[in-house]
Design an enzyme around this catalytic site. Structure first.
Site, short mmCIF file in Angstrom:
data_model
loop_
_atom_site.label_atom_id
_atom_site.label_comp_id
_atom_site.label_asym_id
_atom_site.label_seq_id
_atom_site.Cartn_x
_atom_site.Cartn_y
_atom_site.Cartn_z
N VAL A 1 2.45 -21.26 -11.06
CA VAL A 1 1.99 -20.59 -9.85
C VAL A 1 3.22 -20.00 -9.16
CG1 VAL A 1 -0.14 -21.90 -9.49
CG2 VAL A 1 2.01 -22.77 -8.57
N SER A 2 2.98 -19.01 -8.30
CA SER A 2 4.10 -18.27 -7.71
C SER A 2 4.75 -18.97 -6.52
CB SER A 2 3.64 -16.88 -7.27
OG SER A 2 3.16 -16.18 -8.39
N THR A 3 3.98 -19.78 -5.81
CA THR A 3 4.55 -20.42 -4.61
C THR A 3 4.25 -21.92 -4.62
OG1 THR A 3 2.55 -20.14 -3.27
CG2 THR A 3 4.14 -18.33 -3.24
N GLN B 1 0.68 -23.16 -3.73
CA GLN B 1 -0.44 -22.98 -4.66
C GLN B 1 -0.57 -24.20 -5.57
OE1 GLN B 1 1.01 -19.20 -6.24
NE2 GLN B 1 -0.80 -18.20 -5.41
#
Length: 195
Positions: free
Chosen positions: A20-22, A25
């Site tokens: 996931v990007s962050t 998340q």
């Protein structure tokens, strides 16, 4: 990295990769899908796909051996650019490792799966470049209408003159930064620009 003893003697392995990007998340849905298809080892990380350095991804790429399968839920979990997807695909192909993308039912161990993978990667890159072109055209049009981009000015010209006078009278920059709700760097930069 040393493989677990049960896989050292040439047994094929399903290796999952979840990203996931962050940090806010959740990986839960990806992990559930990867466990469901029988991934025995899953690498996971919370980092943007555009970052060059993804530690877990690199460890996973090193870990894969001939006959293994790397499984991701979606193509964009691997990368955000067609070039990087192609590079990853070629690296895996050289090692004899196939790639499975669950969302698109792609398996690069078959010629049809390989073709599908490259077509989807190229289309995704094309769509991204169109979005970037439209965004750039929108920015240019907005600038022509006088819209300014970037951070707003935190200190007015009057503020800078007042701050400079107070500093000359012996006022501490830290207390001025607190009074004007900015950091010290902002004050130093504003004074430098006003010279």
């Amino acid at each position: 990295m040393q493989r677990e003893s049960k896989y050292v003697h040439g047994e094929k392995m399903k290796i999952g990769y979840a990203r996931v990007s962050t940090t806010s998340q959740s990986l839960d849905l990806q992990l559930k899908a990867l466990h469901k298809v029988g991934c025995e080892k899953i690498y996971r990380e919370k980092v943007s796909g555009v970052k060059a350095h993804r530690k877990e991804f690199e460890v996973m790429m090193e870990f894969g051996r001939e006959g293994d399968q790397i499984v991701v839920t979606r193509l964009d979990r691997l990368s955000r650019s067609a070039y990087e997807l192609q590079t990853t695909s070629k690296t895996l192909e050289r090692k004899g490792v196939s790639l499975v993308v669950l969302e698109r039912d792609i398996d690069t161990s078959s010629p049809a799966g390989k073709l599908m993978f490259h077509m989807i990667a190229a289309i995704a890159e094309f769509e991204r470049s169109i979005i970037n072109e439209r965004s750039e055209a929108g920015r240019r049009a907005a600038q022509e209408r006088g819209v300014k981009f970037g951070r707003g000015v935190k200190l007015s010209n009057e503020d800078v003159v007042s701050i400079r006078n107070l500093i000359e009278m012996g006022e501490c920059v830290s207390s001025l930064a607190q009074s004007y709700s900015v950091n010290r760097t902002t004050i130093y930069r504003a004074i430098e620009r006003a010279k």
